[in-house]
Design a protein around this motif. Structure first.
Motif, PDB file in Angstrom:
ATOM      1  N   LYS A  87     145.953  75.978  24.393  1.00  0.00           N
ATOM      2  CA  LYS A  87     145.702  77.403  24.632  1.00  0.00           C
ATOM      3  C   LYS A  87     145.515  78.087  23.296  1.00  0.00           C
ATOM      4  CE  LYS A  87     148.577  77.833  28.757  1.00  0.00           C
ATOM      5  NZ  LYS A  87     149.722  78.554  29.352  1.00  0.00           N
ATOM      6  N   ILE A  88     144.630  79.069  23.262  1.00  0.00           N
ATOM      7  CA  ILE A  88     144.390  79.793  22.022  1.00  0.00           C
ATOM      8  C   ILE A  88     143.988  81.224  22.351  1.00  0.00           C
ATOM      9  CG2 ILE A  88     142.017  78.928  21.916  1.00  0.00           C
ATOM     10  CD1 ILE A  88     142.232  79.049  18.868  1.00  0.00           C
ATOM     11  N   SER A  89     144.518  82.163  21.601  1.00  0.00           N
ATOM     12  CA  SER A  89     144.114  83.565  21.728  1.00  0.00           C
ATOM     13  C   SER A  89     143.171  83.889  20.577  1.00  0.00           C
ATOM     14  CB  SER A  89     145.328  84.495  21.648  1.00  0.00           C
ATOM     15  OG  SER A  89     146.123  84.358  22.785  1.00  0.00           O
ATOM     16  N   VAL A  90     142.037  84.477  20.915  1.00  0.00           N
ATOM     17  CA  VAL A  90     141.013  84.764  19.918  1.00  0.00           C
ATOM     18  C   VAL A  90     140.467  86.159  20.127  1.00  0.00           C
ATOM     19  CG1 VAL A  90     140.357  82.330  19.679  1.00  0.00           C
ATOM     20  CG2 VAL A  90     139.191  83.759  21.358  1.00  0.00           C
ATOM     21  N   ASP A  91     139.747  86.654  19.140  1.00  0.00           N
ATOM     22  CA  ASP A  91     139.061  87.932  19.323  1.00  0.00           C
ATOM     23  C   ASP A  91     137.692  87.664  19.946  1.00  0.00           C
ATOM     24  OD1 ASP A  91     137.269  87.185  17.261  1.00  0.00           O
ATOM     25  OD2 ASP A  91     138.364  88.333  15.746  1.00  0.00           O
ATOM     26  N   GLY A  92     136.947  88.714  20.228  1.00  0.00           N
ATOM     27  CA  GLY A  92     135.664  88.579  20.899  1.00  0.00           C
ATOM     28  C   GLY A  92     134.659  87.731  20.148  1.00  0.00           C
ATOM     29  N   LEU A 136     125.807  81.665  13.461  1.00  0.00           N
ATOM     30  CA  LEU A 136     125.469  83.087  13.457  1.00  0.00           C
ATOM     31  C   LEU A 136     124.238  83.352  14.324  1.00  0.00           C
ATOM     32  CD1 LEU A 136     125.579  86.029  12.318  1.00  0.00           C
ATOM     33  CD2 LEU A 136     124.204  85.177  10.410  1.00  0.00           C
ATOM     34  N   GLU A 137     123.193  82.564  14.131  1.00  0.00           N
ATOM     35  CA  GLU A 137     121.959  82.747  14.897  1.00  0.00           C
ATOM     36  C   GLU A 137     122.193  82.533  16.391  1.00  0.00           C
ATOM     37  OE1 GLU A 137     119.329  80.027  12.924  1.00  0.00           O
ATOM     38  OE2 GLU A 137     118.922  81.446  11.293  1.00  0.00           O
ATOM     39  N   ARG A 138     123.015  81.547  16.733  1.00  0.00           N
ATOM     40  CA  ARG A 138     123.320  81.293  18.147  1.00  0.00           C
ATOM     41  C   ARG A 138     124.116  82.446  18.752  1.00  0.00           C
ATOM     42  NH1 ARG A 138     124.975  74.891  18.705  1.00  0.00           N
ATOM     43  NH2 ARG A 138     122.949  74.044  18.110  1.00  0.00           N
ATOM     44  N   ALA A 169     121.737  85.245  19.333  1.00  0.00           N
ATOM     45  CA  ALA A 169     120.766  84.951  20.391  1.00  0.00           C
ATOM     46  C   ALA A 169     121.394  84.922  21.784  1.00  0.00           C
ATOM     47  CB  ALA A 169     120.081  83.612  20.107  1.00  0.00           C
ATOM     48  N   GLU A 170     122.645  84.490  21.873  1.00  0.00           N
ATOM     49  CA  GLU A 170     123.249  84.253  23.185  1.00  0.00           C
ATOM     50  C   GLU A 170     124.269  85.303  23.611  1.00  0.00           C
ATOM     51  OE1 GLU A 170     124.467  80.161  23.685  1.00  0.00           O
ATOM     52  OE2 GLU A 170     122.836  79.484  22.376  1.00  0.00           O
ATOM     53  N   THR A 171     124.531  86.310  22.749  1.00  0.00           N
ATOM     54  CA  THR A 171     125.484  87.360  23.095  1.00  0.00           C
ATOM     55  C   THR A 171     124.912  88.717  22.683  1.00  0.00           C
ATOM     56  OG1 THR A 171     126.674  87.452  20.973  1.00  0.00           O
ATOM     57  CG2 THR A 171     127.392  85.759  22.556  1.00  0.00           C
ATOM     58  N   ASP A 172     125.637  89.760  22.990  1.00  0.00           N
ATOM     59  CA  ASP A 172     125.255  91.109  22.565  1.00  0.00           C
ATOM     60  C   ASP A 172     125.787  91.435  21.177  1.00  0.00           C
ATOM     61  OD1 ASP A 172     124.014  91.516  24.991  1.00  0.00           O
ATOM     62  OD2 ASP A 172     125.773  92.469  25.905  1.00  0.00           O
ATOM     63  N   LEU A 173     126.488  90.489  20.557  1.00  0.00           N
ATOM     64  CA  LEU A 173     127.102  90.722  19.249  1.00  0.00           C
ATOM     65  C   LEU A 173     126.072  90.586  18.124  1.00  0.00           C
ATOM     66  CD1 LEU A 173     130.386  88.667  19.746  1.00  0.00           C
ATOM     67  CD2 LEU A 173     130.079  91.131  20.011  1.00  0.00           C
ATOM     68  N   ASP A 174     126.312  91.324  17.042  1.00  0.00           N
ATOM     69  CA  ASP A 174     125.468  91.246  15.856  1.00  0.00           C
ATOM     70  C   ASP A 174     126.359  91.184  14.610  1.00  0.00           C
ATOM     71  OD1 ASP A 174     123.267  91.195  14.183  1.00  0.00           O
ATOM     72  OD2 ASP A 174     123.032  93.379  14.187  1.00  0.00           O
ATOM     73  N   PRO A 175     127.150  90.096  14.490  1.00  0.00           N
ATOM     74  CA  PRO A 175     128.068  89.996  13.350  1.00  0.00           C
ATOM     75  C   PRO A 175     127.317  89.652  12.066  1.00  0.00           C
ATOM     76  CG  PRO A 175     128.105  87.965  14.583  1.00  0.00           C
ATOM     77  CD  PRO A 175     127.205  88.918  15.337  1.00  0.00           C
TER      78      PRO A 175
END
Length: 166
Positions: A84-89, A112-114, A117-123
């Motif tokens: 089990k692991i707790s992580v941020d978004g 980063l590119e994945r 491309a696959e989420t709404d995130l732009d880190p």
């Protein structure tokens, strides 16, 4: 403040399970009630925990250093990949896109590119690198050194329960 061995063990539970609730610690510590948990936290660990805006119990950074446990990580065996692991978004998104244990590892930039491309995130790349390093410290992600460090999961996705912390 010098802590007993029991207090150090319980502090490690707080660090490991955070963010957590009285009921979760009650079960872990085999106490009668959430009030008993609160009383123990206040009397023995008051310097090492706090409640966040959602009243969830979190450890201070000093607590994590004191017990040398990675926050939000549960393993069934010493040195094993966590169950089990707790992580941020962002870390959750990284876990979704990083190659599996039998696939070829990829660079930070590829992760980063994945994610983009696959989420709404732009880190930015530094946030992804930091997320990968944290996941590596927990043992969920492993690094392979080629021309640049590359990453992949250390175990199958379905063998780790991921909890996204607020």
């Amino acid at each position: 403040m010098t802590l007993s061995e029991e207090a150090l063990d319980r502090l490690a539970d707080v660090v490991q399970l955070q963010p957590t609730k009285n009921s979760e610690l009650q079960d872990r510590w085999d106490l009668e009630s959430g009030s008993d948990v609160h009383q123990y936290l206040e009397s023995e660990l008051s310097e090492y925990y706090f409640r966040d805006d959602n009243s969830l119990i979190r450890a201070t950074p000093e607590a994590a250093d004191l017990v040398d446990v990675e926050p939000g990580v549960e393993s069934t065996e010493e040195g094993a990949v966590p169950s089990k692991i707790s992580v941020d978004g962002l870390q959750s998104a990284i876990l979704d896109v990083v190659p599996g244990p039998d696939e070829r590892s990829v660079s930070v930039v590829a992760v980063l590119e994945r994610v983009r491309a696959e989420t709404d995130l732009d880190p930015d790349v530094d946030d992804v690198r930091s997320g990968l390093k944290r996941l590596r410290r927990t043992g969920v992600v492993e690094v392979e050194y080629r021309t640049v460090p590359t990453f992949r999961l250390a175990t199958a996705r379905d063998e780790v329960e991921v909890r996204v912390a607020d």
